[in-house]
Design a protein around this motif. Structure first.
Motif, mmCIF file in Angstrom:
data_model
loop_
_atom_site.group_PDB
_atom_site.id
_atom_site.type_symbol
_atom_site.label_atom_id
_atom_site.label_comp_id
_atom_site.label_asym_id
_atom_site.label_seq_id
_atom_site.Cartn_x
_atom_site.Cartn_y
_atom_site.Cartn_z
ATOM 1 N N MET A 170 0.846 -1.216 -0.050
ATOM 2 C CA MET A 170 -0.341 -0.013 0.003
ATOM 3 C C MET A 170 0.869 1.186 0.059
ATOM 4 S SD MET A 170 -2.875 1.348 -0.099
ATOM 5 C CE MET A 170 -3.910 -0.163 0.070
ATOM 6 N N GLU A 171 2.073 1.170 0.844
ATOM 7 C CA GLU A 171 2.776 2.461 0.770
ATOM 8 C C GLU A 171 3.435 2.876 -0.469
ATOM 9 O OE1 GLU A 171 7.176 3.482 1.005
ATOM 10 O OE2 GLU A 171 6.563 1.693 0.932
ATOM 11 N N THR A 172 3.726 1.848 -1.300
ATOM 12 C CA THR A 172 4.330 1.880 -2.598
ATOM 13 C C THR A 172 3.313 2.373 -3.617
ATOM 14 O OG1 THR A 172 5.879 0.199 -2.371
ATOM 15 C CG2 THR A 172 5.476 0.723 -4.634
ATOM 16 N N VAL A 173 2.042 2.099 -3.323
ATOM 17 C CA VAL A 173 0.868 2.313 -4.237
ATOM 18 C C VAL A 173 0.761 3.807 -4.046
ATOM 19 C CG1 VAL A 173 -1.423 2.324 -4.711
ATOM 20 C CG2 VAL A 173 -0.252 0.345 -4.425
ATOM 21 N N ILE A 174 0.654 4.041 -2.868
ATOM 22 C CA ILE A 174 0.382 5.831 -2.438
ATOM 23 C C ILE A 174 1.496 6.717 -3.039
ATOM 24 C CG2 ILE A 174 0.387 7.279 -0.712
ATOM 25 C CD1 ILE A 174 -0.882 5.239 1.008
ATOM 26 N N ARG A 175 2.570 6.332 -2.754
ATOM 27 C CA ARG A 175 3.943 6.879 -3.178
ATOM 28 C C ARG A 175 3.841 7.024 -4.941
ATOM 29 N NH1 ARG A 175 8.625 5.745 -3.503
ATOM 30 N NH2 ARG A 175 8.526 3.361 -2.742
ATOM 31 N N LEU A 176 3.755 5.894 -5.639
ATOM 32 C CA LEU A 176 3.496 5.983 -7.060
ATOM 33 C C LEU A 176 2.445 6.875 -7.529
ATOM 34 C CD1 LEU A 176 4.840 2.386 -7.903
ATOM 35 C CD2 LEU A 176 6.239 4.598 -7.822
ATOM 36 N N SER A 177 1.324 6.787 -7.111
ATOM 37 C CA SER A 177 0.161 7.515 -7.283
ATOM 38 C C SER A 177 0.495 9.029 -7.349
ATOM 39 C CB SER A 177 -0.951 6.917 -6.657
ATOM 40 O OG SER A 177 -1.331 5.744 -6.712
ATOM 41 N N ILE A 178 1.018 9.559 -6.342
ATOM 42 C CA ILE A 178 1.217 10.917 -5.934
ATOM 43 C C ILE A 178 2.432 11.350 -6.879
ATOM 44 C CG2 ILE A 178 2.018 12.612 -4.435
ATOM 45 C CD1 ILE A 178 0.821 10.737 -2.241
ATOM 46 N N ALA A 179 3.317 10.689 -7.144
ATOM 47 C CA ALA A 179 4.298 10.751 -8.088
ATOM 48 C C ALA A 179 4.104 10.998 -9.421
ATOM 49 C CB ALA A 179 5.337 9.721 -8.046
ATOM 50 N N LEU A 180 3.044 10.080 -9.741
ATOM 51 C CA LEU A 180 2.536 10.081 -11.215
ATOM 52 C C LEU A 180 1.638 11.431 -11.375
ATOM 53 C CD1 LEU A 180 2.085 9.100 -14.040
ATOM 54 C CD2 LEU A 180 0.338 7.670 -13.304
ATOM 55 N N GLY A 181 1.045 11.691 -10.339
ATOM 56 C CA GLY A 181 0.354 12.832 -10.428
ATOM 57 C C GLY A 181 0.688 14.129 -10.520
ATOM 58 N N ILE A 182 2.038 14.297 -9.868
ATOM 59 C CA ILE A 182 2.733 15.338 -9.830
ATOM 60 C C ILE A 182 3.539 15.514 -11.306
ATOM 61 C CG2 ILE A 182 4.855 16.415 -8.848
ATOM 62 C CD1 ILE A 182 4.006 15.362 -6.108
ATOM 63 N N PHE A 183 3.885 14.463 -11.701
ATOM 64 C CA PHE A 183 4.610 14.409 -13.045
ATOM 65 C C PHE A 183 3.646 14.905 -14.244
ATOM 66 C CE2 PHE A 183 5.650 11.850 -16.969
ATOM 67 C CZ PHE A 183 6.836 12.191 -17.273
ATOM 68 N N LEU A 184 2.400 14.664 -14.027
ATOM 69 C CA LEU A 184 1.538 14.939 -15.096
ATOM 70 C C LEU A 184 1.106 16.285 -14.935
ATOM 71 C CD1 LEU A 184 -1.140 11.987 -14.952
ATOM 72 C CD2 LEU A 184 0.538 12.369 -16.661
ATOM 73 N N ILE A 185 0.985 16.754 -13.920
ATOM 74 C CA ILE A 185 0.983 18.277 -13.711
ATOM 75 C C ILE A 185 2.008 19.118 -14.124
ATOM 76 C CG2 ILE A 185 0.871 20.203 -11.949
ATOM 77 C CD1 ILE A 185 -0.570 18.095 -10.037
ATOM 78 N N MET A 186 3.381 18.573 -13.937
ATOM 79 C CA MET A 186 4.730 19.268 -14.426
ATOM 80 C C MET A 186 4.851 19.305 -16.031
ATOM 81 S SD MET A 186 5.724 20.851 -11.685
ATOM 82 C CE MET A 186 7.024 21.483 -12.795
ATOM 83 N N ILE A 187 4.477 18.023 -16.495
ATOM 84 C CA ILE A 187 4.580 17.908 -17.903
ATOM 85 C C ILE A 187 3.550 18.790 -18.443
ATOM 86 C CG2 ILE A 187 5.808 16.006 -17.866
ATOM 87 C CD1 ILE A 187 3.408 14.488 -18.817
#
Length: 263
Positions: free
Chosen positions: A1-18
């Protein structure tokens, strides 16, 4: 679950930045995304798989183990709650600053870290352009600090999220008004501040090592306010690596084991 949370937030920030980069880019990039992104994202996916199969989640598990065994300074001095969270976040932030400096000063680590600097453009994907061995070393380094601190487990998860998010942000090719940038720099590392670190000029590369909190560079004397050339014109990358054709994924994976190139 910890990994899923981290990756989901990381992907969200990446999409915002690009998306931000597409709408308000700071610089015209060369080479274009089609040439660079498969390499940078390919490295990121390879590293994610490697971590999944090896030491993925080890930072959080180390914090839990330290807490269960009463290891580390926070447990020895019985510091709990929000003070423990604050100490963990600040100490780990400084630890990563120190690792970054060490990666430039120690030749063995530079062999790995140079892959990050061979990108001759600068955007959110640069934030994930790391050699797999450097990713593993970074995790082992963090584990050592977590055990030494007796770091708060929830703070470790928060730190990993901040680490990924801050790196994606400060590598962004985004246009932030100069006045706003100068204000933000007193607290966090901005793209204009960190872009100087990716300059081809050695004295600029050896500055602005921070990834999240901007104070470490100021306190340790490694802060540089402006590059010699304008932000929009300054060359990015390493002087010996200017040919995009030789910076393919396979070549980057082999690069630490090749002869070092100075010019």
């Amino acid at each position: 679950m910890e990994t899923v949370i981290r990756l989901s937030i990381a992907l969200g920030i990446f999409l915002i930045m690009i998306s931000w980069e597409a709408l308000r880019p700071r610089r015209k990039q060369s080479p274009d995304r089609k040439q660079r992104w498969p390499i940078n994202i390919g490295l990121a996916l390879f590293n994610m798989l490697l971590m999944r199969l090896t030491v993925g989640g080890a930072a959080y598990l180390s914090a839990v183990y330290a807490q269960e065994q009463s290891w580390g300074l926070l447990n020895i001095f019985d510091i709990q709650g929000w003070p423990a969270v604050a100490v963990t976040l600040i100490a780990l932030d400084f630890a990563i600053y120190g690792q970054h400096v060490l990666s430039h000063k120690w030749l063995l680590l530079w062999r790995l870290h140079q892959i990050h600097h061979t990108d001759i453009a600068f955007d959110a994907t640069t934030a994930v352009r790391f050699h797999p061995l450097e990713i593993v070393f970074s995790m082992l380094y963090k584990i050592a600090w977590i055990l030494l601190l007796g770091a708060d487990p929830l703070a470790v998860i928060a730190f990993e999220i901040i680490l990924n998010g801050a790196a994606t942000f400060n590598h962004g090719n985004v246009d932030i008004p100069e006045r706003v940038d100068k204000m933000l720099r007193w607290l966090i590392v901005t793209p204009d501040m960190h872009r100087i670190h990716h300059s081809t000029i050695q004295v600029e590369t050896d500055s602005n090592y921070g990834f999240s909190i901007s104070c470490w560079d100021r306190l340790c004397g490694t802060y540089r306010a402006e590059p010699k050339q304008a932000q929009t014109d300054m060359p990015i990358g390493l002087a010996p690596f200017r040919n995009p054709e030789e910076l393919g994924l396979a070549n980057l994976l082999r690069l630490p084991f090749s002869a070092l190139r100075r010019e």
